[in-house]
Design a protein around this motif. Structure first.
Motif, PDB file in Angstrom:
ATOM      1  N   SER A 121       3.301  14.714 -38.974  1.00 10.97           N
ATOM      2  CA  SER A 121       2.880  14.527 -37.594  1.00 10.97           C
ATOM      3  C   SER A 121       3.676  15.432 -36.651  1.00 10.97           C
ATOM      4  O   SER A 121       4.789  15.868 -36.979  1.00 10.97           O
ATOM      5  CB  SER A 121       3.082  13.068 -37.183  1.00 10.97           C
TER       6      SER A 121
ATOM      7  N   THR B  56       5.228  14.574 -34.027  1.00  7.67           N
ATOM      8  CA  THR B  56       6.464  13.892 -33.648  1.00  7.67           C
ATOM      9  C   THR B  56       7.564  14.146 -34.669  1.00  7.67           C
ATOM     10  O   THR B  56       8.733  14.353 -34.311  1.00  7.67           O
ATOM     11  CB  THR B  56       6.220  12.379 -33.513  1.00  7.67           C
TER      12      THR B  56
ATOM     13  N   SER C 175      10.725  20.138 -26.404  1.00  8.61           N
ATOM     14  CA  SER C 175       9.432  19.630 -25.916  1.00  8.61           C
ATOM     15  C   SER C 175       8.744  20.660 -25.034  1.00  8.61           C
ATOM     16  O   SER C 175       7.523  20.848 -25.122  1.00  8.61           O
ATOM     17  CB  SER C 175       9.643  18.323 -25.150  1.00  8.61           C
TER      18      SER C 175
ATOM     19  N   SER D 152       8.408  13.262 -27.228  1.00  9.62           N
ATOM     20  CA  SER D 152       7.469  12.666 -28.186  1.00  9.62           C
ATOM     21  C   SER D 152       6.104  12.455 -27.562  1.00  9.62           C
ATOM     22  O   SER D 152       5.065  12.705 -28.186  1.00  9.62           O
ATOM     23  CB  SER D 152       8.022  11.332 -28.694  1.00  9.62           C
TER      24      SER D 152
ATOM     25  N   GLU E  60       2.555  14.397 -28.753  1.00 13.02           N
ATOM     26  CA  GLU E  60       1.411  13.576 -29.143  1.00 13.02           C
ATOM     27  C   GLU E  60       0.220  13.833 -28.238  1.00 13.02           C
ATOM     28  O   GLU E  60      -0.933  13.816 -28.683  1.00 13.02           O
ATOM     29  CB  GLU E  60       1.800  12.091 -29.109  1.00 13.02           C
ATOM     30  N   THR E  61       0.491  14.076 -26.959  1.00 11.50           N
ATOM     31  CA  THR E  61      -0.602  14.386 -26.021  1.00 11.50           C
ATOM     32  C   THR E  61      -1.275  15.694 -26.379  1.00 11.50           C
ATOM     33  O   THR E  61      -2.505  15.816 -26.360  1.00 11.50           O
ATOM     34  CB  THR E  61      -0.054  14.456 -24.580  1.00 11.50           C
TER      35      THR E  61
ATOM     36  N   LYS F 151      -1.429  16.956 -29.309  1.00 13.38           N
ATOM     37  CA  LYS F 151      -2.180  16.727 -30.552  1.00 13.38           C
ATOM     38  C   LYS F 151      -3.549  16.147 -30.248  1.00 13.38           C
ATOM     39  O   LYS F 151      -4.576  16.550 -30.822  1.00 13.38           O
ATOM     40  CB  LYS F 151      -1.402  15.784 -31.461  1.00 13.38           C
ATOM     41  N   ASN F 152      -3.575  15.177 -29.335  1.00 10.56           N
ATOM     42  CA  ASN F 152      -4.854  14.519 -29.004  1.00 10.56           C
ATOM     43  C   ASN F 152      -5.810  15.475 -28.307  1.00 10.56           C
ATOM     44  O   ASN F 152      -7.024  15.359 -28.430  1.00 10.56           O
ATOM     45  CB  ASN F 152      -4.589  13.303 -28.123  1.00 10.56           C
TER      46      ASN F 152
END
Length: 219
Positions: free
Chosen positions: A88, A90, A147, A210, A214-215, A217-218
């Motif tokens: 993932s 993350t 990040s 994190s 993840e944002t 990725k979406n």
């Protein structure tokens, strides 16, 4: 767990290939310290607060250099995109952040020692405390920088976006972190609120990173 350890190994390799390892970071920090020593300390003794400000400035430079170079190597080798097929975002984010943080912890140990040797208002009696705050500050900058680097992967600006965003996001850390460290040494015993403030920044930047990955990725 095995995949995560493989990620850590890969990140250590990228750091070593891009910067020549921890030795290069230490050489850079000593060079900056020597410049300030010859320019100011030999004529006028710097105050303890000024030396800590110099320490935090060097930590910022070191983190910016190692993060930028490591992320550049990551992008050029297509390691991030290839790793996304197995783990993932993350996990990738945490792996790179922890690897860089570990390297900066080692460099910080040498940096605090060098500052204690060159500057009269730094004492080896405070070594562990100075190192503690340097490591907490480095951790915050590492999580923030990585990040922002992930965001840069998706931007045409690439490396340019990191300094543009990292500096304003780092200002609260410098303002409150440096004051918290000075307050720590003014109090008797182990002053927990000062350490707790930097732990808050550490968790905040780590969580923020994190959420960012993840944002992306979406999207």
């Amino acid at each position: 767990m095995f995949l995560f350890l493989s990620l850590l190994k890969k990140d250590f390799y990228l750091i070593g290939r891009s910067l020549g390892g921890i030795v290069s970071l230490f050489t850079l920090s000593v060079s900056v310290v020597f410049i300030f020593y010859t320019a100011i300390e030999v004529n006028e003794i710097l105050s303890t607060r000024s030396i800590r400000g110099l320490k935090w400035a060097i930590i910022f430079i070191l983190n910016f250099v190692i993060i930028s170079q490591s992320l550049w190597e990551e992008r050029e080798s297509m390691g991030w995109e290839a790793s996304l097929s197995f783990v993932s975002p993350t996990a990738l984010y945490l792996s790179k952040s922890l690897t860089i943080w570990f390297c900066t912890i080692l460099v910080n140990a040498l940096l605090v020692l060098v500052l204690s040797v060159f500057f009269q208002n730094m004492s080896l009696d405070r070594y562990l405390g100075e190192w503690l705050f340097a490591n907490l500050g480095s951790g915050c900058l590492v999580f923030l920088g990585v990040s922002l680097g992930v965001i840069a992967f998706e931007s045409r600006l690439k490396e340019i976006i990191i300094p543009l965003l990292q500096l304003p996001f780092s200002i609260p850390l410098f303002l409150f972190g440096l004051e918290a460290e000075n307050r720590y040494w003014l109090e008797n015993g182990f002053y927990l609120p000062s350490v707790g403030l930097l732990f808050f920044f550490l968790l905040f930047y780590g969580t923020l990173g994190s959420v960012m990955v993840e944002t992306l990725k979406n999207e």
